[in-house]
Design a protein around this motif. Structure first.
Motif, PDB file in Angstrom:
ATOM      1  N   PRO A   1      49.890  32.436  54.797  1.00 31.01           N
ATOM      2  CA  PRO A   1      49.264  32.321  53.473  1.00 31.01           C
ATOM      3  C   PRO A   1      48.885  33.658  52.839  1.00 31.01           C
ATOM      4  O   PRO A   1      48.381  33.679  51.726  1.00 31.01           O
ATOM      5  N   MET A   2      49.121  34.781  53.545  1.00 34.88           N
ATOM      6  CA  MET A   2      48.793  36.076  52.940  1.00 34.88           C
ATOM      7  C   MET A   2      49.945  36.451  52.015  1.00 34.88           C
ATOM      8  O   MET A   2      51.058  36.684  52.466  1.00 34.88           O
ATOM      9  N   LEU A   3      49.683  36.492  50.709  1.00 37.40           N
ATOM     10  CA  LEU A   3      50.765  36.636  49.733  1.00 37.40           C
ATOM     11  C   LEU A   3      50.968  38.069  49.266  1.00 37.40           C
ATOM     12  O   LEU A   3      52.089  38.490  49.015  1.00 37.40           O
ATOM     13  N   ALA A   4      49.884  38.781  49.102  1.00 42.80           N
ATOM     14  CA  ALA A   4      49.978  40.117  48.513  1.00 42.80           C
ATOM     15  C   ALA A   4      48.703  40.879  48.826  1.00 42.80           C
ATOM     16  O   ALA A   4      47.703  40.299  49.260  1.00 42.80           O
ATOM     17  N   LYS A   5      48.763  42.192  48.618  1.00 41.63           N
ATOM     18  CA  LYS A   5      47.597  43.038  48.836  1.00 41.63           C
ATOM     19  C   LYS A   5      47.411  43.902  47.597  1.00 41.63           C
ATOM     20  O   LYS A   5      48.369  44.465  47.077  1.00 41.63           O
ATOM     21  N   ILE A   6      46.177  43.972  47.122  1.00 40.09           N
ATOM     22  CA  ILE A   6      45.845  44.853  46.002  1.00 40.09           C
ATOM     23  C   ILE A   6      45.070  46.020  46.616  1.00 40.09           C
ATOM     24  O   ILE A   6      44.034  45.805  47.260  1.00 40.09           O
ATOM     25  N   ILE A   7      45.586  47.222  46.450  1.00 39.68           N
ATOM     26  CA  ILE A   7      44.974  48.373  47.108  1.00 39.68           C
ATOM     27  C   ILE A   7      44.641  49.421  46.053  1.00 39.68           C
ATOM     28  O   ILE A   7      45.444  49.688  45.159  1.00 39.68           O
ATOM     29  N   VAL A   8      43.463  50.024  46.158  1.00 35.40           N
ATOM     30  CA  VAL A   8      43.086  51.043  45.189  1.00 35.40           C
ATOM     31  C   VAL A   8      42.650  52.318  45.884  1.00 35.40           C
ATOM     32  O   VAL A   8      42.244  52.313  47.045  1.00 35.40           O
ATOM     33  N   HIS A   9      42.735  53.413  45.154  1.00 35.27           N
ATOM     34  CA  HIS A   9      42.296  54.715  45.624  1.00 35.27           C
ATOM     35  C   HIS A   9      41.454  55.341  44.529  1.00 35.27           C
ATOM     36  O   HIS A   9      41.848  55.296  43.357  1.00 35.27           O
ATOM     37  N   ALA A  10      40.293  55.875  44.893  1.00 33.47           N
ATOM     38  CA  ALA A  10      39.387  56.473  43.902  1.00 33.47           C
ATOM     39  C   ALA A  10      38.627  57.606  44.588  1.00 33.47           C
ATOM     40  O   ALA A  10      38.644  57.724  45.800  1.00 33.47           O
ATOM     41  N   PRO A  11      37.946  58.438  43.797  1.00 28.71           N
ATOM     42  CA  PRO A  11      37.287  59.597  44.396  1.00 28.71           C
ATOM     43  C   PRO A  11      36.201  59.260  45.421  1.00 28.71           C
ATOM     44  O   PRO A  11      36.000  59.992  46.381  1.00 28.71           O
TER      45      PRO A  11
END
Lengths: 165, 516
Positions: free
Chosen positions: B400-410
């Motif tokens: 059921p794991m469909l996608a990953k949203i990943i972010v990078h910030a300071p």
């Protein structure tokens, strides 16, 4: 139109006043309770988007038709609403949710809510492309709801009248 | 594309890679394979003919069958497929056969390149009791615990009681061959010891074919901190900092981040060294993860080592600027690591949310349905690793794991802010998901403050927040959508598309659909 959302048992009934590409609320009811709403909706034909104006606040809901339901994401929340055609468990085919066979304008409404009708009785007149089309009762029953008024524009497939057997 | 020079000049060059996986990780690996100028080969079974990963391959091979055991989980079927497609190497991804030592061994024996750790390292780390013993020998701290050995028909109580007296209550019974929370039982008091042991052992037998259980002290209020390590075939081992994966539900990670709000440079170095020790103890090669529990007193204990690429590897990639799959491909070609420990950087803060097809309002039961709409966020510092697209169908056949949203910030605060916003732009219609739930967590005081411990989600109500929209708004929007005829311009439900018309807006399709 009548709606049931996936996270509540309440039935909402909505009638909109459509002027061009702008819609305002003519009638909003939750169960038996009438609710005042100043929400207006604008339709952008170019992009196929709708915009909501809620007392000066602009919202841009994302909406998708999935089967018989609308998935609506607005203000970060996602809802699923399905048309509450009928209280019975029957399917669209035999329960008499009469749909518009073409896009057009409602010219005449011959019946009232609660009225008993016989099979074959003319219920409504729809006009499109300068042709008139009679909406006929497919079976005997009682008019449960009339979803459009005279002069309303309807889309192909819109449910016009619900009949309860 | 031309193969990269490093591959052509490597000690063990190869030209094509079969990715023995599906979904987002297969897409991720196939993209890296092709970026290196290699031929990417994808596989699928009967239920996966339209899998998104197939779009990213140069060759596609069909493994006949519907069940996983004869396709994605069959070493034989996959090695045969590698022969058929002329693959030189196999990358297992995560899950499926990635941590099966016997599979790795057969791949190597078939003369193929195995993009993974040596089979013996997989075997050692796969057996929790043996892994624990190796760690004790390598002086890596382990959770106080004791192994027990119960023979058939023997009353387990005397041994259990002795072990319990040593580690104290509450304790954890854990399957030796375990993983994913199976064969795991918390025991709070002595009188439940026997029944819980029997349950854990039964579960372990059913799940792993091995009923061996050991006794471990239960750490409450701990964080799950894992160290990404990387080793080449020349004896170099480095660590790539930690990831904090404390936000879990039923041992399933939901939000991961790097660095951890609970780890300072000094602790990072200590944990990094311990992880390198652990990897060296089993002659590790390639990418691996050493998982630790970090107690509230900042003491850390070895939990287990995952001998594969992990789901949450992107957060490490964003803070180090490295491409772990790329590095795996290089290591498998016999190339030395391109950087030393001193050259590993840690820049800014990265955070990942896993999008699961599950319904928070039903206690997170898996949900199914068509992907009628999937809008993904774009913008500075936003990455999406996805295995689905509009038109796909989510079924119960796969994860059921469909996608990953990943972010990078300071920094951490801006990473939380960025992830929250990216998730607000992630619109998934047709199947219920945990997107709103993730955003709810991101906005709690605890998460925004010190961060959470692994028991944070236990007992937290799974119902979604109250409807914050004006009364009737959704119904008004739906009515307007009907009246303006939007059903024809937005998503079309699957199964209603007329095959021979080949066009979803075909009026005849609409006719048959609407006028029975």
């Amino acid at each position: 139109m009548k709606w049931k959302s996936d996270n509540s048992d309440k039935i909402w009934s909505v009638r909109l006043l459509i002027e061009g590409e702008r819609a305002s609320v003519a009638h909003l009811k939750c169960g038996d309770e009438t609710i005042q709403s100043d929400v207006t909706i604008t339709f952008d034909k170019q992009s196929g988007s709708v915009y909501v104006n809620d007392d000066g606040k602009k919202l841009n809901p994302k909406i998708t038709k999935v089967g018989d339901s609308w998935w609506v994401t607005v203000s970060g929340q996602t809802f699923v609403v399905t048309e509450a055609l009928h209280n019975s468990k029957s399917t669209t085919e035999d329960q008499g949710g009469l749909t518009a066979p073409m896009p057009g304008i409602v010219r005449q409404v011959n019946v009232d809510t609660g009225q008993k009708v016989r099979k074959g009785q003319p219920l409504m007149v729809l006009e499109a492309m300068k042709m008139e089309h009679q909406i006929i009762a497919p079976q005997a029953g009682k008019i449960e709801a009339i979803h459009y008024n005279e002069g309303d524009r309807v889309e192909m497939g819109s449910v016009l009248i619900s009949i309860f057997e | 594309m031309r193969p990269t020079a490093w591959m052509t000049n490597s000690p063990q060059p190869y030209e094509s890679v079969l990715v023995a996986n599906r979904g987002e990780i297969a897409v991720r690996i196939l993209k890296a394979v092709r970026e290196c100028g290699l031929r990417g080969i994808a596989i699928h079974n009967d239920l996966d003919r339209d899998g998104m990963h197939l779009e990213y391959a140069d060759s596609v091979d069909h493994l006949r069958g519907e069940d996983l055991s004869s396709t994605y989980l069959s070493p034989e079927a996959i090695i045969n497929s590698a022969r058929r497609t002329g693959a030189d190497a196999i990358h297992p991804g995560y899950g499926f056969l990635s941590e099966r030592a016997d599979f790795a061994k057969s791949v190597l024996e078939s003369g193929l390149v195995w993009i993974g750790p040596p089979p013996e390292a997989i075997r050692l780390m796969g057996d929790k009791i043996r892994a624990r013993e190796s760690m004790i020998k390598a002086q890596v701290p382990v959770i106080p615990g004791r192994s027990i050995s119960i023979s058939d028909g023997e009353d387990p109580l005397p041994q259990l009681a002795a072990a319990a007296a040593e580690v104290g209550y509450p304790l954890l019974l854990k399957a030796s061959a375990g993983g994913g929370g199976k064969g795991m039982r918390v025991v709070n008091e002595p009188k439940l010891l026997r029944t819980e042991y029997q349950a854990a052992s039964r579960e372990a037998t059913a799940a792993f074919g091995n009923g061996t259980v050991y006794v471990e002290s239960l750490l409450r209020g701990a964080r799950h901190i894992e160290i990404q390590i990387f080793a080449d075939s020349h004896g170099n081992v480095i660590h790539l900092n930690e990831r904090d994966c404390s936000l879990q539900r039923r041992h399933q990670k939901v939000i991961e981040e790097a660095p951890s709000p609970a780890v300072d440079p000094e602790l990072r170095e200590k944990m990094g060294d311990a992880a390198i020790q652990a990897a060296r103890a089993v002659n590790y090669e390639g990418a691996g993860t050493v998982e630790f529990l970090l107690s509230s007193q900042n003491e850390f204990y070895f939990l287990e080592m995952n001998t594969r690429l992990q789901v949450e590897h992107p957060v490490t990639e964003l803070v180090t600027g490295l491409d772990l799959v790329h590095m795996q491909l290089m290591t498998a070609a016999g190339i030395e690591l391109q950087l030393s420990q001193d050259e590993v950087s840690l820049s800014g803060h990265a955070m990942e949310a896993r999008i699961y097809a599950e319904d928070p309002s039903t206690g997170f039961l898996p949900s199914i349905g068509p992907i009628a709409r999937f809008d993904t966020p774009v913008g500075p510092g936003v990455r999406v690793d996805s295995g689905i697209r509009k038109g796909d169908e989510v079924t119960t056949s796969f994860d059921p794991m469909l996608a990953k949203i990943i972010v990078h910030a300071p920094d951490r605060n801006s990473a939380i802010q960025r992830l929250d916003h990216a998730l607000s732009e992630t619109i998934l219609h047709g199947v219920k998901s945990n997107i709103e739930f993730c955003r709810e967590i991101l906005n709690t005081e605890t998460f925004r403050g010190p961060g959470v411990t692994t028991d944070y989600l236990e007992g937290r109500p799974s119902t979604q927040s109250q409807n914050k929209t004006p009364p009737g708004l959704i119904e008004i929007i739906a009515t307007a959508a009907e009246r303006f005829g939007l059903s024809k311009s937005t998503g079309t439900p699957l199964g209603n598309q007329d095959k021979h018309s080949g066009h979803e807006h075909d009026p005849f399709t609409t006719l048959t659909k609407r006028f029975p």
